[in-house]
Design a protein around this motif. Structure first.
Motif, PDB file in Angstrom:
ATOM      1  N   PRO A  77       0.848  -1.192   0.000  1.00 16.94           N
ATOM      2  CA  PRO A  77       0.000   0.000   0.000  1.00 16.94           C
ATOM      3  C   PRO A  77       0.889   1.250   0.000  1.00 16.94           C
ATOM      4  CG  PRO A  77      -0.706  -1.559   1.688  1.00 16.94           C
ATOM      5  CD  PRO A  77       0.609  -2.053   1.176  1.00 16.94           C
ATOM      6  N   PRO A  78       0.441   2.331  -0.636  1.00 14.31           N
ATOM      7  CA  PRO A  78       1.272   3.541  -0.714  1.00 14.31           C
ATOM      8  C   PRO A  78       1.785   4.023   0.633  1.00 14.31           C
ATOM      9  CG  PRO A  78      -0.585   3.746  -2.195  1.00 14.31           C
ATOM     10  CD  PRO A  78      -0.803   2.474  -1.410  1.00 14.31           C
ATOM     11  N   ARG A  79       0.939   4.000   1.673  1.00 12.83           N
ATOM     12  CA  ARG A  79       1.390   4.501   2.974  1.00 12.83           C
ATOM     13  C   ARG A  79       2.562   3.676   3.503  1.00 12.83           C
ATOM     14  NH1 ARG A  79      -0.280   7.883   6.848  1.00 12.83           N
ATOM     15  NH2 ARG A  79      -2.246   8.312   5.765  1.00 12.83           N
ATOM     16  N   ASP A  80       2.496   2.363   3.378  1.00 13.71           N
ATOM     17  CA  ASP A  80       3.571   1.505   3.889  1.00 13.71           C
ATOM     18  C   ASP A  80       4.865   1.732   3.120  1.00 13.71           C
ATOM     19  OD1 ASP A  80       1.709   0.488   5.614  1.00 13.71           O
ATOM     20  OD2 ASP A  80       1.433  -1.409   4.559  1.00 13.71           O
ATOM     21  N   LEU A  81       4.759   1.806   1.802  1.00 13.08           N
ATOM     22  CA  LEU A  81       5.965   2.008   0.996  1.00 13.08           C
ATOM     23  C   LEU A  81       6.574   3.379   1.277  1.00 13.08           C
ATOM     24  CD1 LEU A  81       6.617   0.987  -2.621  1.00 13.08           C
ATOM     25  CD2 LEU A  81       7.061   3.343  -1.964  1.00 13.08           C
ATOM     26  N   LEU A  83       6.258   5.230   3.939  1.00 11.40           N
ATOM     27  CA  LEU A  83       6.792   5.325   5.295  1.00 11.40           C
ATOM     28  C   LEU A  83       8.161   4.663   5.382  1.00 11.40           C
ATOM     29  CD1 LEU A  83       6.443   6.281   8.168  1.00 11.40           C
ATOM     30  CD2 LEU A  83       5.152   4.193   8.667  1.00 11.40           C
ATOM     31  N   SER A  84       8.336   3.527   4.710  1.00 11.09           N
ATOM     32  CA  SER A  84       9.662   2.893   4.680  1.00 11.09           C
ATOM     33  C   SER A  84      10.682   3.815   4.041  1.00 11.09           C
ATOM     34  CB  SER A  84       9.598   1.576   3.902  1.00 11.09           C
ATOM     35  OG  SER A  84       8.794   0.629   4.569  1.00 11.09           O
ATOM     36  N   GLY A  85      10.301   4.447   2.932  1.00 13.39           N
ATOM     37  CA  GLY A  85      11.205   5.377   2.263  1.00 13.39           C
ATOM     38  C   GLY A  85      11.492   6.598   3.118  1.00 13.39           C
ATOM     39  N   ALA A  86      10.465   7.126   3.773  1.00 13.37           N
ATOM     40  CA  ALA A  86      10.641   8.313   4.621  1.00 13.37           C
ATOM     41  C   ALA A  86      11.609   8.029   5.766  1.00 13.37           C
ATOM     42  CB  ALA A  86       9.293   8.763   5.172  1.00 13.37           C
ATOM     43  N   ARG A  87      11.480   6.857   6.373  1.00 14.92           N
ATOM     44  CA  ARG A  87      12.395   6.515   7.481  1.00 14.92           C
ATOM     45  C   ARG A  87      13.838   6.482   7.005  1.00 14.92           C
ATOM     46  NH1 ARG A  87       8.241   1.867   9.486  1.00 14.92           N
ATOM     47  NH2 ARG A  87       7.203   3.050  11.151  1.00 14.92           N
ATOM     48  N   GLN A  88      14.064   5.931   5.824  1.00 14.89           N
ATOM     49  CA  GLN A  88      15.422   5.859   5.302  1.00 14.89           C
ATOM     50  C   GLN A  88      15.974   7.257   5.005  1.00 14.89           C
ATOM     51  OE1 GLN A  88      15.950   3.167   2.029  1.00 14.89           O
ATOM     52  NE2 GLN A  88      17.934   4.037   1.492  1.00 14.89           N
ATOM     53  N   ILE A  89      15.163   8.109   4.390  1.00  9.81           N
ATOM     54  CA  ILE A  89      15.599   9.474   4.073  1.00  9.81           C
ATOM     55  C   ILE A  89      15.889  10.257   5.346  1.00  9.81           C
ATOM     56  CG2 ILE A  89      14.885  11.671   3.041  1.00  9.81           C
ATOM     57  CD1 ILE A  89      13.161   9.988   1.076  1.00  9.81           C
ATOM     58  N   VAL A  90      14.984  10.157   6.320  1.00 14.23           N
ATOM     59  CA  VAL A  90      15.157  10.869   7.588  1.00 14.23           C
ATOM     60  C   VAL A  90      16.441  10.422   8.286  1.00 14.23           C
ATOM     61  CG1 VAL A  90      14.222  11.056   9.929  1.00 14.23           C
ATOM     62  CG2 VAL A  90      12.718  11.421   7.965  1.00 14.23           C
ATOM     63  N   SER A 187       4.870  12.248   9.695  1.00 14.37           N
ATOM     64  CA  SER A 187       4.250  13.506   9.302  1.00 14.37           C
ATOM     65  C   SER A 187       4.461  13.778   7.812  1.00 14.37           C
ATOM     66  CB  SER A 187       4.833  14.658  10.130  1.00 14.37           C
ATOM     67  OG  SER A 187       4.263  15.893   9.743  1.00 14.37           O
ATOM     68  N   ALA A 188       5.652  13.453   7.306  1.00 11.47           N
ATOM     69  CA  ALA A 188       5.934  13.637   5.872  1.00 11.47           C
ATOM     70  C   ALA A 188       4.969  12.813   5.032  1.00 11.47           C
ATOM     71  CB  ALA A 188       7.384  13.249   5.569  1.00 11.47           C
ATOM     72  N   VAL A 189       4.758  11.572   5.429  1.00 11.71           N
ATOM     73  CA  VAL A 189       3.842  10.702   4.688  1.00 11.71           C
ATOM     74  C   VAL A 189       2.413  11.220   4.786  1.00 11.71           C
ATOM     75  CG1 VAL A 189       2.873   8.373   4.548  1.00 11.71           C
ATOM     76  CG2 VAL A 189       5.333   8.686   4.923  1.00 11.71           C
ATOM     77  N   LEU A 193       0.335  12.317   1.462  1.00  7.21           N
ATOM     78  CA  LEU A 193      -0.912  11.631   1.078  1.00  7.21           C
ATOM     79  C   LEU A 193      -2.118  12.565   1.158  1.00  7.21           C
ATOM     80  CD1 LEU A 193      -0.395   8.093   2.664  1.00  7.21           C
ATOM     81  CD2 LEU A 193      -0.251   8.757   0.243  1.00  7.21           C
ATOM     82  N   ALA A 194      -2.037  13.593   2.016  1.00 11.82           N
ATOM     83  CA  ALA A 194      -3.127  14.570   2.047  1.00 11.82           C
ATOM     84  C   ALA A 194      -3.217  15.304   0.722  1.00 11.82           C
ATOM     85  CB  ALA A 194      -2.904  15.579   3.191  1.00 11.82           C
ATOM     86  N   ARG A 195      -2.088  15.465   0.061  1.00 17.70           N
ATOM     87  CA  ARG A 195      -2.071  16.139  -1.253  1.00 17.70           C
ATOM     88  C   ARG A 195      -2.294  15.160  -2.408  1.00 17.70           C
ATOM     89  NH1 ARG A 195      -2.298  17.288  -5.650  1.00 17.70           N
ATOM     90  NH2 ARG A 195      -1.292  18.962  -6.852  1.00 17.70           N
ATOM     91  N   TYR A 196      -1.682  14.002  -2.343  1.00 18.98           N
ATOM     92  CA  TYR A 196      -1.666  13.101  -3.505  1.00 18.98           C
ATOM     93  C   TYR A 196      -2.436  11.784  -3.298  1.00 18.98           C
ATOM     94  CZ  TYR A 196       1.995  16.167  -5.300  1.00 18.98           C
ATOM     95  OH  TYR A 196       2.719  17.264  -5.757  1.00 18.98           O
TER      96      TYR A 196
END
Length: 200
Positions: A77-81, A83-90, A187-189, A193-196
């Protein structure tokens, strides 16, 4: 010759020290000790700490890009993917290595403009393009609604830097806590998702 066991030891030792201390805080004695080699051996491969850092940073950017490839799973699901990416970037922006890469690229950009471009091509651009491809596919399949996937991928990376990178860059904060990094990632996710996102 830049291959073989000792060369790999030098890079592994340097990576550990640079990740922990950044470029400015790392010293050659610590790197040689971490690598399990003599300073003479280290200097035979890298006579300048900047050259060694550039080699390690290049490898780190490639490693980050390869790790990002593992995250791009269209079945998630988009949120899971995201969030995994956001954690790595952060995590990357919270590390001494990312600060050192940024500072060195800026400091050396006039003398060695190709160096900064190479770092960008080897890491951030690969990750951005992969995320943009995912966003394009997710939009086609109807789970997201993204008009400009490349812009949206850049926006996502910027959201993941918020509250971390500028504070770290200017020395306002030391390495930030895992709890705060998780808050920033989530929060980034949420904002993305609120926008897209597509309403259920």
């Amino acid at each position: 010759m830049r291959n073989g066991r000792k060369f790999a030891q030098v890079l592994d030792g340097a990576r550990a020290v640079f990740l922990s201390e950044g470029f400015e805080g790392a010293n050659v004695d610590d790197i040689a000790r971490a690598a399990g080699v003599s300073k003479a051996t280290l200097y035979s491969y890298f006579p300048d700490k900047r050259v060694l850092f550039m080699e390690v940073a290049r490898g780190e950017c490639q490693r980050q890009a390869e790790a990002a490839m593992q995250l791009v799973r269209p079945d998630l699901p988009p949120r899971d993917l995201l969030l995994s990416g956001a954690r790595q970037i952060v995590d990357f922006f919270n590390s001494p290595m990312s600060l050192s890469i940024f500072r060195m690229c800026v400091a050396e950009s006039e003398r060695f403009p190709e160096m900064a471009r190479e770092f960008y091509r080897n890491g951030p651009m690969i990750a951005r393009d992969m995320l943009a491809d995912y966003l394009r596919c997710a939009t086609q399949s109807g789970v997201l609604k993204v008009e400009d996937p490349v812009l949206a991928a850049d926006q996502f990376a910027e959201l993941c830097k918020a509250g971390i990178f500028t504070q770290r860059l200017f020395g306002v904060a030391e390495e930030l806590s895992e709890d705060w990094c998780e808050t920033v990632a989530r929060s980034a996710v949420d904002m993305f998702l609120a926008r897209y996102g597509v309403a259920d």
